[in-house]
Design a protein around this motif. Structure first.
Motif, PDB file in Angstrom:
ATOM      1  N   GLN A   4       0.601  -1.218  -0.097  1.00 23.09           N
ATOM      2  CA  GLN A   4      -0.190  -0.150  -0.017  1.00 23.09           C
ATOM      3  C   GLN A   4       0.854   1.353   0.057  1.00 23.09           C
ATOM      4  OE1 GLN A   4      -3.537   0.485   0.018  1.00 23.09           O
ATOM      5  NE2 GLN A   4      -2.721   2.442  -0.526  1.00 23.09           N
ATOM      6  N   ALA A   5       0.701   2.045  -1.097  1.00 15.47           N
ATOM      7  CA  ALA A   5       1.543   3.190  -1.243  1.00 15.47           C
ATOM      8  C   ALA A   5       0.824   4.430  -0.505  1.00 15.47           C
ATOM      9  CB  ALA A   5       1.899   3.412  -2.687  1.00 15.47           C
ATOM     10  N   SER A   6       1.449   5.496   0.007  1.00 17.42           N
ATOM     11  CA  SER A   6       0.714   6.455   0.605  1.00 17.42           C
ATOM     12  C   SER A   6       1.669   7.502   0.452  1.00 17.42           C
ATOM     13  CB  SER A   6       0.183   6.217   2.090  1.00 17.42           C
ATOM     14  OG  SER A   6       1.486   5.944   2.786  1.00 17.42           O
ATOM     15  N   GLY A   8       1.395  10.616  -1.190  1.00 18.23           N
ATOM     16  CA  GLY A   8       1.180  11.626  -2.235  1.00 18.23           C
ATOM     17  C   GLY A   8       0.511  12.827  -1.758  1.00 18.23           C
ATOM     18  N   LEU A  19       7.308   9.405  -0.153  1.00 19.49           N
ATOM     19  CA  LEU A  19       6.177   8.427  -0.185  1.00 19.49           C
ATOM     20  C   LEU A  19       6.605   7.085   0.309  1.00 19.49           C
ATOM     21  CD1 LEU A  19       5.588   8.293  -4.207  1.00 19.49           C
ATOM     22  CD2 LEU A  19       4.598   9.808  -2.402  1.00 19.49           C
ATOM     23  N   CYS A  21       5.708   3.048   1.341  1.00 15.71           N
ATOM     24  CA  CYS A  21       5.040   1.780   0.658  1.00 15.71           C
ATOM     25  C   CYS A  21       5.206   0.783   1.870  1.00 15.71           C
ATOM     26  CB  CYS A  21       5.811   1.190  -0.258  1.00 15.71           C
ATOM     27  SG  CYS A  21       5.095  -0.387  -0.865  1.00 15.71           S
ATOM     28  N   VAL A  92       0.355   9.122 -11.093  1.00 18.75           N
ATOM     29  CA  VAL A  92       0.330   8.200  -9.655  1.00 18.75           C
ATOM     30  C   VAL A  92       1.609   7.339  -9.725  1.00 18.75           C
ATOM     31  CG1 VAL A  92      -1.151   6.234  -9.036  1.00 18.75           C
ATOM     32  CG2 VAL A  92      -2.144   8.138 -10.311  1.00 18.75           C
ATOM     33  N   TYR A  94       3.571   3.913  -7.708  1.00 15.48           N
ATOM     34  CA  TYR A  94       3.056   2.529  -7.301  1.00 15.48           C
ATOM     35  C   TYR A  94       4.493   2.055  -6.937  1.00 15.48           C
ATOM     36  CZ  TYR A  94      -0.812   2.963 -10.421  1.00 15.48           C
ATOM     37  OH  TYR A  94      -2.043   3.515 -10.985  1.00 15.48           O
ATOM     38  N   GLN A 115      -1.843  -0.261  -4.348  1.00 11.25           N
ATOM     39  CA  GLN A 115      -2.468   0.639  -5.027  1.00 11.25           C
ATOM     40  C   GLN A 115      -1.804   1.979  -5.033  1.00 11.25           C
ATOM     41  OE1 GLN A 115      -6.113   0.880  -2.587  1.00 11.25           O
ATOM     42  NE2 GLN A 115      -7.116  -0.239  -3.961  1.00 11.25           N
ATOM     43  N   THR A 117      -0.528   5.943  -5.266  1.00 12.41           N
ATOM     44  CA  THR A 117      -0.817   7.222  -4.535  1.00 12.41           C
ATOM     45  C   THR A 117      -0.605   8.323  -5.388  1.00 12.41           C
ATOM     46  OG1 THR A 117      -0.233   8.670  -2.602  1.00 12.41           O
ATOM     47  CG2 THR A 117       1.634   7.473  -3.785  1.00 12.41           C
ATOM     48  N   GLN A 118      -1.377   9.339  -5.491  1.00 11.30           N
ATOM     49  CA  GLN A 118      -1.365  10.490  -6.597  1.00 11.30           C
ATOM     50  C   GLN A 118      -0.553  11.455  -6.161  1.00 11.30           C
ATOM     51  OE1 GLN A 118      -3.205  10.808  -9.517  1.00 11.30           O
ATOM     52  NE2 GLN A 118      -1.900  12.684  -9.754  1.00 11.30           N
TER      53      GLN A 118
END
Length: 123
Positions: A4-6, A8, A19, A21, A92, A94, A115, A117-118
Motif C-alpha cells: 500500500q503506497a501513501s 502523495g 512516499l 510503501c 500516480v 506505485y 494501490q 498514490t497520486q
C-alpha cells in the motif's frame, strides 16, 4: 505480499514529498522493491529500485539525482524521497516487489503491486 503506497499529495514545483510503501502478509526482506509511475493512457514508467538489503539502488534516467529510495525491513516498508519536484512528475506512483535479481527496470519483473498514490506538482 500486499503493498500500500501513501504519502502523495499536492506540492508546488521545487517542493518535496516522501512516499511510503507499507507491506503486509509477508516480510519484504525476501524481495527487491521498486517504484513505478503511470499517467493515464501512458505506459508504466520505472522510477527506481532497491535490492533486498538496501545496499544497491537504481533509478530511471529522468530522476537525475532528485529521488532517493530507501527501505526499513524491520518496519516492512519502502520509501521514495522526491525532491525538486517538477510538474511533469505529476502522476500516480506505485510500489512493487520483485524476486528477479539484477538491476531490472521492467514492470513485468515485479509481481506484487500496491494501490498507487497520486502526486500532483503545480507550476
Amino acid at each position: 505480499v500486499q503493498l500500500q503506497a501513501s504519502g502523495g499529495g499536492l506540492v508546488q514545483s521545487g517542493g518535496s514529498l516522501r512516499l511510503s510503501c507499507e507491506a503486509s502478509g509477508r516480510t519484504i526482506r525476501s524481495y527487491h522493491m521498486g517504484w513505478f509511475r503511470q499517467a493515464p493512457g501512458k505506459e508504466r514508467e520505472f522510477v527506481g529500485r532497491i535490492n533486498r538489503s538496501g545496499a544497491v539502488t537504481g533509478y530511471g534516467d529522468f530522476v537525475k539525482g532528485r529521488f532517493t529510495i530507501s527501505r526499513n525491513n524491520a518496519k516492512n516498508a519502502v520509501y521514495l524521497q522526491m525532491n525538486n519536484l517538477k510538474p511533469e512528475d505529476t502522476t500516480v506512483y506505485y510500489c512493487a516487489s520483485s524476486n528477479v535479481a539484477g538491476h531490472t527496470s521492467r514492470s513485468t519483473d515485479f509481481g506484487s503491486w500496491g494501490q498507487g498514490t497520486q502526486v500532483t506538482v503545480s507550476s
